[in-house]
Motif scaffolding. Structure first.
Motif, PDB file in Angstrom:
ATOM      1  N   PRO A 152     -33.335  73.281   9.853  1.00 29.84           N
ATOM      2  CA  PRO A 152     -33.327  72.441  11.062  1.00 29.84           C
ATOM      3  C   PRO A 152     -34.566  71.584  11.239  1.00 29.84           C
ATOM      4  CG  PRO A 152     -33.688  74.764  11.610  1.00 29.84           C
ATOM      5  CD  PRO A 152     -33.272  74.719  10.171  1.00 29.84           C
ATOM      6  N   GLU A 153     -35.687  71.961  10.631  1.00 32.14           N
ATOM      7  CA  GLU A 153     -36.908  71.156  10.737  1.00 32.14           C
ATOM      8  C   GLU A 153     -36.966  70.050   9.689  1.00 32.14           C
ATOM      9  OE1 GLU A 153     -39.101  71.440  13.126  1.00 32.14           O
ATOM     10  OE2 GLU A 153     -37.989  73.110  14.020  1.00 32.14           O
ATOM     11  N   GLY A 154     -36.025  70.051   8.753  1.00 31.86           N
ATOM     12  CA  GLY A 154     -36.022  69.033   7.702  1.00 31.86           C
ATOM     13  C   GLY A 154     -37.192  69.140   6.747  1.00 31.86           C
ATOM     14  N   ALA A 155     -37.722  70.343   6.584  1.00 31.54           N
ATOM     15  CA  ALA A 155     -38.904  70.523   5.745  1.00 31.54           C
ATOM     16  C   ALA A 155     -38.633  70.240   4.274  1.00 31.54           C
ATOM     17  CB  ALA A 155     -39.449  71.945   5.904  1.00 31.54           C
ATOM     18  N   LEU A 156     -37.405  70.468   3.833  1.00 28.50           N
ATOM     19  CA  LEU A 156     -37.059  70.253   2.433  1.00 28.50           C
ATOM     20  C   LEU A 156     -36.671  68.812   2.141  1.00 28.50           C
ATOM     21  CD1 LEU A 156     -35.011  73.533   1.930  1.00 28.50           C
ATOM     22  CD2 LEU A 156     -37.052  72.912   0.610  1.00 28.50           C
ATOM     23  N   GLY A 157     -36.563  67.997   3.160  1.00 28.28           N
ATOM     24  CA  GLY A 157     -36.231  66.595   2.952  1.00 28.28           C
ATOM     25  C   GLY A 157     -34.737  66.359   2.852  1.00 28.28           C
ATOM     26  N   ASP A 158     -34.369  65.097   2.805  1.00 30.10           N
ATOM     27  CA  ASP A 158     -32.969  64.701   2.685  1.00 30.10           C
ATOM     28  C   ASP A 158     -32.517  64.751   1.237  1.00 30.10           C
ATOM     29  OD1 ASP A 158     -32.864  64.180   5.447  1.00 30.10           O
ATOM     30  OD2 ASP A 158     -33.640  62.142   5.142  1.00 30.10           O
ATOM     31  N   ALA A 159     -31.234  64.493   1.040  1.00 29.55           N
ATOM     32  CA  ALA A 159     -30.699  64.406  -0.323  1.00 29.55           C
ATOM     33  C   ALA A 159     -31.435  63.315  -1.087  1.00 29.55           C
ATOM     34  CB  ALA A 159     -29.211  64.115  -0.280  1.00 29.55           C
ATOM     35  N   GLU A 160     -31.592  63.533  -2.383  1.00 37.45           N
ATOM     36  CA  GLU A 160     -32.333  62.596  -3.220  1.00 37.45           C
ATOM     37  C   GLU A 160     -31.451  62.075  -4.361  1.00 37.45           C
ATOM     38  OE1 GLU A 160     -36.646  63.412  -3.838  1.00 37.45           O
ATOM     39  OE2 GLU A 160     -36.018  65.491  -3.493  1.00 37.45           O
ATOM     40  N   GLY A 161     -31.991  61.100  -5.068  1.00 37.15           N
ATOM     41  CA  GLY A 161     -31.341  60.602  -6.267  1.00 37.15           C
ATOM     42  C   GLY A 161     -32.067  61.114  -7.507  1.00 37.15           C
ATOM     43  N   ILE A 162     -31.308  61.373  -8.567  1.00 34.65           N
ATOM     44  CA  ILE A 162     -31.905  61.753  -9.848  1.00 34.65           C
ATOM     45  C   ILE A 162     -31.974  60.496 -10.708  1.00 34.65           C
ATOM     46  CG2 ILE A 162     -31.821  63.318 -11.809  1.00 34.65           C
ATOM     47  CD1 ILE A 162     -29.944  65.105 -10.229  1.00 34.65           C
ATOM     48  N   HIS A 163     -33.186  60.058 -11.019  1.00 34.56           N
ATOM     49  CA  HIS A 163     -33.407  58.778 -11.678  1.00 34.56           C
ATOM     50  C   HIS A 163     -33.774  58.940 -13.155  1.00 34.56           C
ATOM     51  CE1 HIS A 163     -34.014  56.108  -7.959  1.00 34.56           C
ATOM     52  NE2 HIS A 163     -33.712  57.314  -7.491  1.00 34.56           N
ATOM     53  N   SER A 164     -33.410  57.953 -13.937  1.00 35.35           N
ATOM     54  CA  SER A 164     -33.930  57.797 -15.294  1.00 35.35           C
ATOM     55  C   SER A 164     -35.179  56.928 -15.207  1.00 35.35           C
ATOM     56  CB  SER A 164     -32.896  57.122 -16.196  1.00 35.35           C
ATOM     57  OG  SER A 164     -31.688  57.858 -16.241  1.00 35.35           O
ATOM     58  N   ILE A 165     -36.261  57.402 -15.808  1.00 33.93           N
ATOM     59  CA  ILE A 165     -37.524  56.668 -15.764  1.00 33.93           C
ATOM     60  C   ILE A 165     -37.978  56.367 -17.184  1.00 33.93           C
ATOM     61  CG2 ILE A 165     -39.950  56.722 -15.090  1.00 33.93           C
ATOM     62  CD1 ILE A 165     -38.105  56.547 -12.705  1.00 33.93           C
ATOM     63  N   GLY A 166     -38.139  55.084 -17.480  1.00 36.57           N
ATOM     64  CA  GLY A 166     -38.589  54.667 -18.800  1.00 36.57           C
ATOM     65  C   GLY A 166     -40.095  54.568 -18.870  1.00 36.57           C
ATOM     66  N   GLY A 167     -40.619  54.729 -20.076  1.00 37.40           N
ATOM     67  CA  GLY A 167     -42.048  54.644 -20.295  1.00 37.40           C
ATOM     68  C   GLY A 167     -42.559  53.220 -20.331  1.00 37.40           C
ATOM     69  N   LYS A 168     -43.823  53.108 -20.636  1.00 40.19           N
ATOM     70  CA  LYS A 168     -44.555  51.848 -20.582  1.00 40.19           C
ATOM     71  C   LYS A 168     -43.848  50.711 -21.321  1.00 40.19           C
ATOM     72  CE  LYS A 168     -49.176  50.093 -21.778  1.00 40.19           C
ATOM     73  NZ  LYS A 168     -50.492  50.481 -22.328  1.00 40.19           N
ATOM     74  N   SER A 169     -43.326  50.990 -22.514  1.00 44.59           N
ATOM     75  CA  SER A 169     -42.725  49.934 -23.337  1.00 44.59           C
ATOM     76  C   SER A 169     -41.237  50.152 -23.566  1.00 44.59           C
ATOM     77  CB  SER A 169     -43.444  49.872 -24.693  1.00 44.59           C
ATOM     78  OG  SER A 169     -44.842  49.738 -24.534  1.00 44.59           O
ATOM     79  N   PHE A 170     -40.602  50.958 -22.720  1.00 42.78           N
ATOM     80  CA  PHE A 170     -39.219  51.369 -22.999  1.00 42.78           C
ATOM     81  C   PHE A 170     -38.248  50.200 -23.041  1.00 42.78           C
ATOM     82  CE2 PHE A 170     -35.052  53.025 -21.558  1.00 42.78           C
ATOM     83  CZ  PHE A 170     -34.794  53.851 -22.640  1.00 42.78           C
ATOM     84  N   GLU A 171     -38.280  49.354 -22.031  1.00 42.28           N
ATOM     85  CA  GLU A 171     -37.314  48.247 -21.995  1.00 42.28           C
ATOM     86  C   GLU A 171     -37.527  47.285 -23.153  1.00 42.28           C
ATOM     87  OE1 GLU A 171     -35.630  47.144 -17.756  1.00 42.28           O
ATOM     88  OE2 GLU A 171     -37.825  47.016 -17.778  1.00 42.28           O
ATOM     89  N   GLU A 172     -38.763  47.096 -23.546  1.00 37.56           N
ATOM     90  CA  GLU A 172     -39.059  46.205 -24.665  1.00 37.56           C
ATOM     91  C   GLU A 172     -38.603  46.819 -25.983  1.00 37.56           C
ATOM     92  OE1 GLU A 172     -42.981  44.284 -26.931  1.00 37.56           O
ATOM     93  OE2 GLU A 172     -43.199  45.314 -25.002  1.00 37.56           O
ATOM     94  N   ASN A 173     -38.839  48.123 -26.156  1.00 36.26           N
ATOM     95  CA  ASN A 173     -38.496  48.778 -27.418  1.00 36.26           C
ATOM     96  C   ASN A 173     -37.026  49.130 -27.528  1.00 36.26           C
ATOM     97  OD1 ASN A 173     -41.162  48.681 -28.241  1.00 36.26           O
ATOM     98  ND2 ASN A 173     -41.638  50.755 -27.537  1.00 36.26           N
ATOM     99  N   PHE A 174     -36.388  49.422 -26.395  1.00 35.62           N
ATOM    100  CA  PHE A 174     -35.005  49.891 -26.415  1.00 35.62           C
ATOM    101  C   PHE A 174     -34.175  49.176 -25.358  1.00 35.62           C
ATOM    102  CE2 PHE A 174     -37.800  53.396 -27.679  1.00 35.62           C
ATOM    103  CZ  PHE A 174     -37.304  53.694 -28.947  1.00 35.62           C
ATOM    104  N   PRO A 175     -34.016  47.850 -25.479  1.00 37.07           N
ATOM    105  CA  PRO A 175     -33.296  47.104 -24.438  1.00 37.07           C
ATOM    106  C   PRO A 175     -31.849  47.550 -24.270  1.00 37.07           C
ATOM    107  CG  PRO A 175     -33.647  45.750 -26.401  1.00 37.07           C
ATOM    108  CD  PRO A 175     -34.474  46.981 -26.578  1.00 37.07           C
TER     109      PRO A 175
END
Length: 300
Positions: A225-248
């Protein structure tokens, strides 16, 4: 509960055999009909220790990418090491970032050198779970009934966002400072859950959705009831520094990647609940054949 294979710090899916007639726009196909991976064929997926949804999604994409000409390595580590490694291209991508809450600290620290490829599941939630016949239904009732649970909250890894939020938000919000919060690992937490279920005892664990434990054990979430755990979240894919360039090509696939909790539960169940081994390849391949239309859509 079995221990997962890892390399890196202490331990916490899928698609194989895609033979597509077409490929993504602007990408040539090789003689077998699979997508040409181009020059950068070696790709490293970082997987968080003990996070089963990330293990399942990574095994899925390992199979998908290998069928499409990539050489895929899964490397296990704790979140802090993963995010740092993404900024230096030691890892190429990770599939288990929870936003906007759980992994926000890491994104604030390293986000300028990372690329958010979007959420593939938007039903993620941090939870505190108990056996379904426990005499309480809310965290607000826990302080007065702590003795029914051995005065113990069973936690997971020290580096997990869930652990931090339990310590910094849940415990003070509900006056649980007098309880013992044990921090160990996800396999250890699941072992405690299994033992308590077998014995018919009350048990209190930190958990999250989606997780196969909700299908395997008779448990329920305590209301927050206090919302301490937060709301529902999304599970994201996160690419590294050069990911889009190396693996478009892979970046475009992951930007379109979606997986419902029901599908994820089914994959997790066959990998972690119904199977008692560590070689997930054949198990994932079987799941793929049963979910062919969905799997084919991942790279179409």
């Amino acid at each position: 509960m079995k221990k997962r294979n890892i390399s890196g710090a202490v331990a916490l899916g899928a698609a194989a055999a895609l033979t597509l007639a077409g490929c993504s726009a602007g990408t040539p196909a090789n003689d077998s009909g699979s997508t040409d991976a181009g020059e950068n064929q070696e790709i490293t997926l970082a997987v968080f220790n003990g996070w089963d949804e990330g293990i399942a999604a990574s095994e899925l994409w390992k199979a998908v990418l290998e069928e499409n000409g990539y050489d895929v390595e899964l490397e296990y580590a704790d979140p802090a090491a993963v995010y740092l490694g993404l900024t230096t291209d030691d890892y190429d991508v990770t599939l288990d970032t929870w936003l906007p809450i759980t992994h926000s600290d890491y994104m604030e620290q390293y986000g300028d050198d990372l690329v958010d490829l979007g959420a593939w599941n938007d039903e993620a939630a941090l939870t505190i779970a108990v056996n379904e016949d426990a005499p309480i239904d809310s965290l607000a009732e826990l302080a007065d009934n702590a003795d029914l649970f051995g005065n113990t909250i069973v936690g997971i890894e020290a580096g997990a966002g869930l652990t931090r939020i339990t310590e910094e938000a849940v415990i003070p919000s509900y006056g649980l400072e007098g309880m013992d919060f044990t921090i160990s690992s996800t396999p250890a937490m699941l072992a405690e859950l299994q033992a308590a279920t077998d014995a018919g005892d009350n048990v209190l664990v930190t958990l999250w959705r989606p997780h196969w434990a909700y299908d395997a054990f008779p448990i329920k979430d305590l209301a927050d009831p206090e919302g301490a755990l937060g709301d529902a979240e999304g599970i994201h894919s996160i690419g590294g520094k050069s990911f889009e360039e190396n693996f478009p090509e892979v970046a475009e696939w992951l930007k379109s990647f979606k997986m419902s909790s029901e599908l994820l539960y089914s994959l997790e169940n066959v990998m972690f609940n119904e199977y008692d081994g560590d070689d997930y390849g054949p198990i994932v391949a079987e799941w793929i054949e049963e979910n062919r239309d969905y799997v084919d859509s991942l790279t179409s």
